[in-house]
Scaffold this active site. Structure first.
Site, mmCIF file in Angstrom:
data_model
loop_
_atom_site.group_PDB
_atom_site.id
_atom_site.type_symbol
_atom_site.label_atom_id
_atom_site.label_comp_id
_atom_site.label_asym_id
_atom_site.label_seq_id
_atom_site.Cartn_x
_atom_site.Cartn_y
_atom_site.Cartn_z
ATOM 1 N N PHE A 12 0.831 -1.205 0.000
ATOM 2 C CA PHE A 12 0.000 0.000 0.000
ATOM 3 C C PHE A 12 0.875 1.267 0.000
ATOM 4 O O PHE A 12 0.930 2.011 -0.994
ATOM 5 C CB PHE A 12 -0.934 -0.077 1.223
ATOM 6 C CG PHE A 12 -1.542 1.202 1.679
ATOM 7 C CD1 PHE A 12 -2.179 2.060 0.783
ATOM 8 C CD2 PHE A 12 -1.520 1.553 3.032
ATOM 9 C CE1 PHE A 12 -2.767 3.246 1.219
ATOM 10 C CE2 PHE A 12 -2.105 2.729 3.469
ATOM 11 C CZ PHE A 12 -2.718 3.583 2.565
ATOM 12 N N GLY A 37 1.494 -7.623 -0.185
ATOM 13 C CA GLY A 37 1.517 -6.656 -1.284
ATOM 14 C C GLY A 37 0.825 -7.217 -2.525
ATOM 15 O O GLY A 37 0.434 -8.380 -2.567
ATOM 16 N N ASP A 53 12.330 -12.354 -0.647
ATOM 17 C CA ASP A 53 11.999 -12.246 0.768
ATOM 18 C C ASP A 53 13.200 -11.578 1.439
ATOM 19 O O ASP A 53 14.327 -12.090 1.332
ATOM 20 C CB ASP A 53 11.762 -13.659 1.325
ATOM 21 C CG ASP A 53 11.182 -13.616 2.731
ATOM 22 O OD1 ASP A 53 11.671 -12.814 3.549
ATOM 23 O OD2 ASP A 53 10.242 -14.377 2.989
ATOM 24 N N GLN A 78 6.033 -7.190 8.886
ATOM 25 C CA GLN A 78 4.806 -7.798 9.380
ATOM 26 C C GLN A 78 4.017 -6.606 9.916
ATOM 27 O O GLN A 78 4.478 -5.910 10.819
ATOM 28 C CB GLN A 78 5.169 -8.814 10.468
ATOM 29 C CG GLN A 78 4.048 -9.724 10.926
ATOM 30 C CD GLN A 78 2.863 -9.004 11.507
ATOM 31 O OE1 GLN A 78 1.781 -8.966 10.895
ATOM 32 N NE2 GLN A 78 3.033 -8.391 12.651
ATOM 33 N N TYR A 143 4.069 -6.153 17.889
ATOM 34 C CA TYR A 143 4.319 -5.297 16.709
ATOM 35 C C TYR A 143 4.954 -3.965 17.130
ATOM 36 O O TYR A 143 5.977 -3.552 16.565
ATOM 37 C CB TYR A 143 2.999 -5.054 15.971
ATOM 38 C CG TYR A 143 3.077 -3.999 14.885
ATOM 39 C CD1 TYR A 143 3.722 -4.254 13.674
ATOM 40 C CD2 TYR A 143 2.514 -2.736 15.073
ATOM 41 C CE1 TYR A 143 3.793 -3.285 12.680
ATOM 42 C CE2 TYR A 143 2.582 -1.758 14.086
ATOM 43 C CZ TYR A 143 3.224 -2.033 12.896
ATOM 44 O OH TYR A 143 3.288 -1.071 11.914
ATOM 45 N N LYS A 147 8.851 -2.859 16.217
ATOM 46 C CA LYS A 147 9.168 -1.607 15.507
ATOM 47 C C LYS A 147 10.098 -0.726 16.350
ATOM 48 O O LYS A 147 11.042 -0.138 15.832
ATOM 49 C CB LYS A 147 7.877 -0.853 15.173
ATOM 50 C CG LYS A 147 7.096 -1.465 14.014
ATOM 51 C CD LYS A 147 7.803 -1.193 12.683
ATOM 52 C CE LYS A 147 7.027 -1.747 11.505
ATOM 53 N NZ LYS A 147 7.639 -1.390 10.218
ATOM 54 N N ASN A 172 -2.339 6.926 11.600
ATOM 55 C CA ASN A 172 -3.137 5.976 10.818
ATOM 56 C C ASN A 172 -3.174 6.413 9.352
ATOM 57 O O ASN A 172 -3.777 7.432 9.025
ATOM 58 C CB ASN A 172 -4.570 5.915 11.356
ATOM 59 C CG ASN A 172 -4.632 5.278 12.723
ATOM 60 O OD1 ASN A 172 -3.710 5.399 13.526
ATOM 61 N ND2 ASN A 172 -5.705 4.592 12.993
ATOM 62 N N GLY A 270 -8.378 -3.396 25.113
ATOM 63 C CA GLY A 270 -7.091 -2.691 25.138
ATOM 64 C C GLY A 270 -6.960 -1.606 24.080
ATOM 65 O O GLY A 270 -5.870 -1.092 23.851
HETATM 66 N N1 LIG Z 1 -0.798 1.501 7.143
HETATM 67 C C1 LIG Z 1 -0.578 2.143 8.277
HETATM 68 O O1 LIG Z 1 -1.476 2.830 8.806
HETATM 69 C C2 LIG Z 1 0.785 2.100 8.922
HETATM 70 C C3 LIG Z 1 0.958 2.784 10.136
HETATM 71 C C4 LIG Z 1 2.210 2.757 10.737
HETATM 72 C C5 LIG Z 1 3.256 2.096 10.140
HETATM 73 N N2 LIG Z 1 3.066 1.420 8.979
HETATM 74 C C6 LIG Z 1 4.233 0.727 8.399
HETATM 75 O O2 LIG Z 1 4.351 1.084 7.022
HETATM 76 C C7 LIG Z 1 4.939 -0.004 6.308
HETATM 77 C C8 LIG Z 1 4.090 -0.332 5.097
HETATM 78 O O3 LIG Z 1 2.811 -0.771 5.533
HETATM 79 P P1 LIG Z 1 1.531 -0.865 4.585
HETATM 80 O O4 LIG Z 1 0.383 -0.336 5.334
HETATM 81 O O5 LIG Z 1 1.862 -0.319 3.248
HETATM 82 O O6 LIG Z 1 1.331 -2.446 4.527
HETATM 83 P P2 LIG Z 1 1.484 -3.480 3.308
HETATM 84 O O7 LIG Z 1 1.175 -4.824 3.869
HETATM 85 O O8 LIG Z 1 0.678 -3.017 2.145
HETATM 86 O O9 LIG Z 1 3.017 -3.352 2.953
HETATM 87 C C9 LIG Z 1 4.038 -4.201 3.437
HETATM 88 C C10 LIG Z 1 4.746 -4.782 2.227
HETATM 89 O O10 LIG Z 1 5.879 -5.531 2.661
HETATM 90 C C11 LIG Z 1 5.920 -6.757 1.943
HETATM 91 N N3 LIG Z 1 6.664 -7.728 2.769
HETATM 92 C C12 LIG Z 1 6.329 -8.181 4.008
HETATM 93 N N4 LIG Z 1 7.255 -9.058 4.444
HETATM 94 C C13 LIG Z 1 8.207 -9.154 3.471
HETATM 95 C C14 LIG Z 1 9.412 -9.883 3.330
HETATM 96 N N5 LIG Z 1 9.846 -10.712 4.294
HETATM 97 N N6 LIG Z 1 10.141 -9.741 2.192
HETATM 98 C C15 LIG Z 1 9.728 -8.906 1.213
HETATM 99 N N7 LIG Z 1 8.586 -8.186 1.286
HETATM 100 C C16 LIG Z 1 7.839 -8.305 2.407
HETATM 101 C C17 LIG Z 1 4.463 -7.128 1.722
HETATM 102 O O11 LIG Z 1 4.246 -8.048 0.682
HETATM 103 C C18 LIG Z 1 3.850 -5.752 1.430
HETATM 104 O O12 LIG Z 1 3.933 -5.436 0.045
HETATM 105 C C19 LIG Z 1 5.094 -1.149 7.304
HETATM 106 O O13 LIG Z 1 6.423 -1.154 7.758
HETATM 107 C C20 LIG Z 1 4.131 -0.778 8.422
HETATM 108 O O14 LIG Z 1 4.531 -1.326 9.637
HETATM 109 C C21 LIG Z 1 1.856 1.408 8.354
#
Ligand SMILES: NC(=O)c1ccc[n+]([C@@H]2O[C@H](COP(=O)([O-])OP(=O)(O)OC[C@H]3O[C@@H](n4cnc5c(N)ncnc54)[C@H](O)[C@@H]3O)[C@@H](O)[C@H]2O)c1
Length: 304
Positions: A12, A37, A53, A78, A143, A147, A172, A270
């Site tokens: 995303f 993804g 990966d 994750q 989680y 982080k 968010n 929680g």
């Molecule tokens: N969406 C939110 O509101 C939010 C808030 C705080 C932090 N984040 C952080 O932002 C980042 C992106 O999150 P997102 O919301 O786009 O989620 P997402 O799940 O769309 O993106 C994570 C991506 O990482 C890939 N991925 C996961 N494990 C992998 C691995 N071992 N090897 C290769 N690729 C891997 C997934 O396939 C996915 O494309 C994350 O680090 C998340 O913790 C997101």
């Protein structure tokens, strides 16, 4: 031409970060194992895609050796709070061990800077609202802890080995391409239901508040923090405003023409009552400013 490696680039937020670098004529490489993804997020764009990966040290090293990226935007993770409780070890392998893989390679191949995606979850129950970067961190989930541990490893690599970093703690995030199963997917869950004219359920009384930031403002923060002369800092990324989930529902209802009322279900155990992140540090230290109010972001999102 400068080169950027985006881990989680098919996800995303990662796919929007890729769009932002492409707009500014960077060479963009995405590494993603597609666990959450979606390749459609980047298909047809001028992106060199590696289906790997990031826990696979050898393949990752091959990538760094061949591509030698100038910047690494590290988003692969994750991402689910509930999954982190169900499988603590997997969460740690993804969010700690795989990050160390990346840091080792940033060190070995002299990457200019790593920009790391962290989260409001590191604060736990906020010491004050809005949370500031200097506030106490006390995560409530594996989680949040993984982080926060990632943040500490990054700082350690900076102190010991001179790896430059920027840590971004997101509020968010919402916007196009967000799956309804994400960490903070309430906007996308409501949107899915609105599109299908399904029933919408609000957890608890709906008066809990959150700080929603549009994904294009988050990709902007990643771009600016990678390319501007700023390093070794931690920033919140937010709009620094809060809205109750009930008001969010009513706003989405107004813009979409959805006609049903929401149902209420049991509050999540929680659940944090109020969460908002102070974004003044990022505003003061970089050229970033949020370009979308919640209304503007929701309108653009619901139009898609
Ligand atoms: N969406 C939110 O509101 C939010 C808030 C705080 C932090 N984040 C952080 O932002 C980042 C992106 O999150 P997102 O919301 O786009 O989620 P997402 O799940 O769309 O993106 C994570 C991506 O990482 C890939 N991925 C996961 N494990 C992998 C691995 N071992 N090897 C290769 N690729 C891997 C997934 O396939 C996915 O494309 C994350 O680090 C998340 O913790 C997101």
């Amino acid at each position: 031409m400068k080169k950027v490696l985006i881990t989680g680039g098919a996800g995303f937020i990662g796919s929007h970060v890729a769009d932002r670098f492409l707009l500014n004529n960077y060479e963009v490489i995405a590494a993603d194992n597609l666990v959450t993804g979606n390749i459609d997020n980047i298909n047809g764009k001028n992106i060199k895609f590696f289906n790997i990966d990031i826990r696979d040290r050898e393949k990752l090293e091959e990538l760094f050796k061949n591509e030698k990226p100038d910047y690494v935007i590290h988003l692969a993770a994750q991402v689910s709070v509930s999954s982190s409780v169900e499988d603590v070890l997997y969460d740690a392998e993804e969010n700690i061990t795989a990050l160390i893989n990346i840091l080792e390679l940033c060190k070995k191949y002299n990457t200019e800077k790593i920009v790391f995606s962290s989260t409001a979850a590191v604060y736990g129950i906020p010491e004050e609202v809005p949370s500031r970067e200097a506030n106490k961190t006390a995560p409530l989930s594996p989680y949040g802890l993984s982080k926060l541990t990632g943040e500490e490893y990054i700082k350690m690599y900076s102190r010991l080995f001179g790896v430059n970093y920027v840590i971004l703690r997101y509020a968010n995030v919402y916007g196009p391409r967000q799956s309804a199963h994400g960490e903070a997917g309430v906007v996308s869950i409501f949107n899915d239901k609105i599109k299908a004219n399904g029933d919408i359920f609000i957890e608890g009384d709906g008066l809990q508040t959150r700080d929603f930031v549009y994904v294009k403002d988050v990709s902007g923060a990643n771009y600016i923090c990678a390319t501007e002369d700023i390093k070794n800092e931690t920033f919140n990324v937010s709009t620094n405003t809060d809205i109750s989930i009930l008001k969010l529902f009513n706003t989405m209802k107004k813009y979409s023409g959805y006609e049903k009322d929401a149902f209420h279900k049991e509050a999540r155990k929680g659940d944090i009552r109020n969460s908002r992140l102070d974004n003044n540090k990022l505003l003061k230290n970089t050229s970033w400013k949020p370009e979308y109010t919640l209304d503007q972001g929701l309108k653009e999102y619901l139009d898609k």
